[in-house]
Design a protein around this motif. Structure first.
Motif, PDB file in Angstrom:
ATOM      1  N   UNK A 259     130.189  -4.926   0.617  1.00  0.00           N
ATOM      2  CA  UNK A 259     130.462  -4.205  -0.731  1.00  0.00           C
ATOM      3  C   UNK A 259     130.824  -5.449  -1.736  1.00  0.00           C
ATOM      4  N   UNK A 260     131.589  -6.160  -1.590  1.00  0.00           N
ATOM      5  CA  UNK A 260     131.951  -7.176  -2.449  1.00  0.00           C
ATOM      6  C   UNK A 260     130.884  -8.331  -2.633  1.00  0.00           C
ATOM      7  N   UNK A 261     129.873  -8.513  -1.621  1.00  0.00           N
ATOM      8  CA  UNK A 261     128.789  -9.698  -1.652  1.00  0.00           C
ATOM      9  C   UNK A 261     129.560 -10.964  -1.211  1.00  0.00           C
ATOM     10  N   UNK A 262     130.548 -10.839  -0.142  1.00  0.00           N
ATOM     11  CA  UNK A 262     131.581 -11.963   0.192  1.00  0.00           C
ATOM     12  C   UNK A 262     130.572 -12.497   1.534  1.00  0.00           C
ATOM     13  N   UNK A 263     130.067 -13.644   1.587  1.00  0.00           N
ATOM     14  CA  UNK A 263     129.309 -14.183   2.821  1.00  0.00           C
ATOM     15  C   UNK A 263     130.169 -14.399   3.786  1.00  0.00           C
ATOM     16  N   UNK A 264     129.731 -14.232   5.076  1.00  0.00           N
ATOM     17  CA  UNK A 264     130.589 -14.560   6.454  1.00  0.00           C
ATOM     18  C   UNK A 264     129.657 -14.599   7.390  1.00  0.00           C
ATOM     19  N   UNK A 265     130.061 -15.230   8.563  1.00  0.00           N
ATOM     20  CA  UNK A 265     129.139 -15.285   9.824  1.00  0.00           C
ATOM     21  C   UNK A 265     129.676 -14.091  10.829  1.00  0.00           C
ATOM     22  N   UNK A 266     128.784 -13.228  11.047  1.00  0.00           N
ATOM     23  CA  UNK A 266     129.285 -11.883  11.823  1.00  0.00           C
ATOM     24  C   UNK A 266     130.173 -12.462  13.070  1.00  0.00           C
ATOM     25  N   UNK A 267     129.516 -13.566  13.936  1.00  0.00           N
ATOM     26  CA  UNK A 267     130.300 -13.847  15.109  1.00  0.00           C
ATOM     27  C   UNK A 267     131.683 -14.152  14.867  1.00  0.00           C
ATOM     28  N   UNK A 268     131.649 -15.292  13.788  1.00  0.00           N
ATOM     29  CA  UNK A 268     133.159 -15.950  13.451  1.00  0.00           C
ATOM     30  C   UNK A 268     134.138 -14.898  12.894  1.00  0.00           C
ATOM     31  N   UNK A 269     133.567 -13.797  12.189  1.00  0.00           N
ATOM     32  CA  UNK A 269     134.318 -12.854  11.611  1.00  0.00           C
ATOM     33  C   UNK A 269     135.001 -12.076  12.912  1.00  0.00           C
TER      34      UNK A 269
END
Length: 219
Positions: free
Chosen positions: A55-65
């Protein structure tokens, strides 16, 4: 073995629960270690965080999250019943050991360690890497409803349908926090975690920082 809800959740929320070997092993370890209450809570923390990231355009690595969310409360389990560390640090260390055993890059290990260690520390994670910010935000949503209006009614219903909170979730989570920290009350100083001990134990005495400062031997 519990049914795999990965595809079901993807269809409802357009959010992937990672299905890599690393993610599956993390889920299996947490399912074998935690109660259903904490397992479902941890999965919802991932989903709330992932939805906020999208929603907020915050990048993240799916596995790490995902790994950070799944490990964030493992320090509350009976496996750490004699630990004198903060439960957040126990969880961070467990996540670190798990990732290192899978030869994950140390920079990524550090992100996950920090995400777990700081998930009860509002005001700081939101200024850090996406994984760190989103675990804290997801935990705040699931436990206290913080950020409730950032999600649609359909999203809230879908997350809870996939990974139910169950009856009396609030009281059961308070019990889980209390059971995980009652043997190490000193670790709650300086955090809101002392609220759980005060709520469950009428004899618990909070440490007052002002008194410590005024009575310091240093003059």
């Amino acid at each position: 073995m519990k049914p795999d809800k990965t595809g079901q959740t993807k269809a409802m929320l357009d959010i992937d629960i990672p299905d890599s070997p690393l993610a599956r092993e993390a889920a299996e370890l947490i399912r074998d270690t935690e109660s259903e209450l904490l397992f479902n809570h941890s999965t919802r923390v991932y989903l709330w965080g992932a939805l906020l990231g999208k929603r907020n355009g915050i990048g993240y690595d799916t596995e790490l999250l995902y790994v950070a969310a799944m490990f964030h409360d493992i320090g509350l389990t009976s496996a750490y019943g004699t630990s004198q560390l903060r439960f957040e640090v126990d969880g961070a260390n467990a996540a670190r050991d798990f990732l290192r055993s899978h030869r994950v890059d140390e920079a990524d290990v550090a992100k996950v360690w920090t995400a777990v260690a700081l998930h009860t520390t509002p005001g700081i994670p939101e200024h850090m890497h996406g994984e760190i910010a989103l675990v804290q935000a997801g935990a705040g949503m699931d436990v206290a409803g913080r950020g409730f209006d950032a999600f649609t009614q359909a999203q809230r219903a879908a997350v809870i349908a996939a990974y139910p909170r169950g009856a009396d979730f609030g009281e059961k989570m308070i019990d889980a926090f209390y059971e995980g920290m009652k043997h190490r009350p000193g670790t709650t100083f300086g955090t809101f975690n002392d609220d759980f001990l005060a709520h469950k134990d009428p004899s618990f005495e909070r440490v007052d920082l002002c008194s410590i400062i005024l009575n310091s031997r240093l003059r």
